[in-house]
Design a protein around this motif. Structure first.
Motif, PDB file in Angstrom:
ATOM      1  N   PHE A   1       0.832  -1.204   0.000  1.00  0.00           N
ATOM      2  CA  PHE A   1       0.000   0.000   0.000  1.00  0.00           C
ATOM      3  C   PHE A   1       0.864   1.250   0.000  1.00  0.00           C
ATOM      4  N   LEU A   2       1.882   1.275   0.857  1.00  0.00           N
ATOM      5  CA  LEU A   2       2.767   2.442   0.921  1.00  0.00           C
ATOM      6  C   LEU A   2       3.538   2.635  -0.382  1.00  0.00           C
ATOM      7  N   LEU A   3       3.939   1.512  -1.005  1.00  0.00           N
ATOM      8  CA  LEU A   3       4.629   1.605  -2.296  1.00  0.00           C
ATOM      9  C   LEU A   3       3.716   2.214  -3.349  1.00  0.00           C
ATOM     10  N   MET A   4       2.451   1.779  -3.379  1.00  0.00           N
ATOM     11  CA  MET A   4       1.502   2.316  -4.350  1.00  0.00           C
ATOM     12  C   MET A   4       1.224   3.791  -4.085  1.00  0.00           C
ATOM     13  N   VAL A   5       1.189   4.179  -2.820  1.00  0.00           N
ATOM     14  CA  VAL A   5       0.991   5.596  -2.475  1.00  0.00           C
ATOM     15  C   VAL A   5       2.161   6.423  -3.003  1.00  0.00           C
ATOM     16  N   ILE A   6       3.381   5.930  -2.789  1.00  0.00           N
ATOM     17  CA  ILE A   6       4.580   6.647  -3.252  1.00  0.00           C
ATOM     18  C   ILE A   6       4.567   6.780  -4.775  1.00  0.00           C
ATOM     19  N   LEU A   7       4.265   5.675  -5.473  1.00  0.00           N
ATOM     20  CA  LEU A   7       4.232   5.718  -6.942  1.00  0.00           C
ATOM     21  C   LEU A   7       3.130   6.646  -7.435  1.00  0.00           C
ATOM     22  N   SER A   8       1.994   6.638  -6.746  1.00  0.00           N
ATOM     23  CA  SER A   8       0.896   7.514  -7.135  1.00  0.00           C
ATOM     24  C   SER A   8       1.286   8.975  -7.008  1.00  0.00           C
ATOM     25  N   HIS A   9       2.012   9.312  -5.931  1.00  0.00           N
ATOM     26  CA  HIS A   9       2.444  10.693  -5.733  1.00  0.00           C
ATOM     27  C   HIS A   9       3.528  11.098  -6.728  1.00  0.00           C
ATOM     28  N   ILE A  10       4.280  10.103  -7.202  1.00  0.00           N
ATOM     29  CA  ILE A  10       5.329  10.410  -8.184  1.00  0.00           C
ATOM     30  C   ILE A  10       4.723  10.718  -9.553  1.00  0.00           C
ATOM     31  N   PHE A  11       3.723   9.930  -9.951  1.00  0.00           N
ATOM     32  CA  PHE A  11       3.199  10.046 -11.323  1.00  0.00           C
ATOM     33  C   PHE A  11       1.929  10.894 -11.433  1.00  0.00           C
ATOM     34  N   TYR A  12       1.272  11.190 -10.306  1.00  0.00           N
ATOM     35  CA  TYR A  12       0.037  11.972 -10.365  1.00  0.00           C
ATOM     36  C   TYR A  12       0.097  13.126  -9.374  1.00  0.00           C
ATOM     37  N   ASP A  13      -0.693  14.153  -9.657  1.00  0.00           N
ATOM     38  CA  ASP A  13      -0.780  15.301  -8.758  1.00  0.00           C
ATOM     39  C   ASP A  13      -1.752  15.007  -7.619  1.00  0.00           C
ATOM     40  N   HIS A  14      -1.355  15.385  -6.404  1.00  0.00           N
ATOM     41  CA  HIS A  14      -2.195  15.206  -5.221  1.00  0.00           C
ATOM     42  C   HIS A  14      -2.195  16.513  -4.435  1.00  0.00           C
ATOM     43  N   ASP A  15      -3.333  16.806  -3.818  1.00  0.00           N
ATOM     44  CA  ASP A  15      -3.347  17.967  -2.938  1.00  0.00           C
ATOM     45  C   ASP A  15      -3.003  17.516  -1.513  1.00  0.00           C
ATOM     46  N   SER A  16      -2.977  18.438  -0.600  1.00  0.00           N
ATOM     47  CA  SER A  16      -2.540  18.159   0.773  1.00  0.00           C
ATOM     48  C   SER A  16      -3.474  17.202   1.501  1.00  0.00           C
ATOM     49  N   LYS A  17      -4.721  17.099   1.080  1.00  0.00           N
ATOM     50  CA  LYS A  17      -5.680  16.217   1.732  1.00  0.00           C
ATOM     51  C   LYS A  17      -5.623  14.784   1.190  1.00  0.00           C
ATOM     52  N   GLU A  18      -4.808  14.534   0.198  1.00  0.00           N
ATOM     53  CA  GLU A  18      -4.729  13.208  -0.435  1.00  0.00           C
ATOM     54  C   GLU A  18      -3.391  12.529  -0.147  1.00  0.00           C
ATOM     55  N   LEU A  19      -2.937  12.683   1.078  1.00  0.00           N
ATOM     56  CA  LEU A  19      -1.624  12.164   1.438  1.00  0.00           C
ATOM     57  C   LEU A  19      -1.531  10.651   1.259  1.00  0.00           C
TER      58      LEU A  19
END
Length: 265
Positions: free
Chosen positions: A202-220
């Motif tokens: 899950f943490l790996l997917m979160v990291i990859l998601s933040h690398i390839f997609y834009d997230h705001d502060s509420k989507e940590l």
């Protein structure tokens, strides 16, 4: 000659009979306990569901899936029970059969045999629960037409069934691999290890998601994963999930054998 070292049909058959003779009572009591639990759960489900809504496969199938995975994990996670202590481990490892034959016997009994027995067992307990409950009340939907394969006919989209089967296989084989790897509290350690793997994934997917997609502060801790249709009724996320769990199963099976083989050293 080399093949005989790893597998001999006559030797395998004798060991298979030996295991059933030694542990047959334990297996029988476990199935009897499962029968009682399923019967109670089925009667409770019939009584509660029928009093509120029409009883249908939306209730029949989830119970089947839940108990198949839960009890399958317990059955697989308690494999190689002789390895839980040093004294019994020595005796187990000195039995004059190959590790491959020991592995196959446990796989056939604890996984294949269990799944094949669970199908008619669940169907039978539900029929008995239905008959018992019908003595006191009327069930909204007649379930006499349900058969042993009805839980797999709940979804017209076969991809969802493939995902379910691959996920169940992955969970059960993970517990089986843990039983061959851990000495004490194998089932508990397998569940804990699986939870840690899920957290790491899950943490790996979160990291990859933040690398390839834009997230705001509420989507940590949110994961953005694009979903698109590959063909009618089939999406890329479904294919991804099926490959992930099926691949996990293919890796875990040989890993369990090599973990068992390590016990020789």
């Amino acid at each position: 000659m080399g093949l005989q070292k790893y597998f001999n049909l006559n030797r395998f058959y004798k060991y298979f009979k030996y295991d059933l003779t030694l542990n047959g009572k334990t297996y029988a009591l476990a199935l009897l306990g499962l029968f009682v639990v399923l019967f109670i759960v089925d009667v409770f489900t019939l009584s509660t569901a029928s009093s509120r809504v029409n009883f249908n496969r939306n209730y029949y199938t989830p119970i089947f899936i839940f108990f198949l995975v839960l009890t399958g994990v317990v059955s697989a996670g308690t494999s190689f029970s002789a390895l839980r202590s040093s004294k019994t481990s020595i005796h187990y490892l000195l039995i004059p059969v190959s590790n491959f034959e020991k592995f196959i016997v446990q796989f056939l009994i604890r996984i294949m045999g269990f799944v094949l027995l669970f199908l008619p067992l669940y169907w039978l307990t539900f029929k008995l629960a239905y008959g018992f409950y019908s003595l006191f009340a009327i069930v909204s939907e007649n379930v006499e037409s349900y058969n042993m394969l009805s839980p797999f006919q709940w979804q017209e989209n076969k991809v969802d069934i493939y995902i379910l089967v691959s996920l169940a296989s992955g969970l059960i084989l993970f517990a089986f691999c843990g039983a061959a790897s851990f000495k004490k509290y194998a089932l508990f350690k397998s569940i804990l290890t699986f939870a840690l793997f899920v957290l790491a994934w899950f943490l790996l997917m979160v990291i990859l998601s933040h690398i390839f997609y834009d997230h705001d502060s509420k989507e940590l801790l949110e994961i953005n994963l694009r979903s698109y249709r590959v063909q009618d009724g089939v999406y890329n996320t479904q294919i991804y999930a099926t490959i992930l769990f099926a691949g996990l199963s293919l890796i875990l099976l040989p890993l369990a054998y090599f973990k068992l083989k390590e016990r020789e050293t």
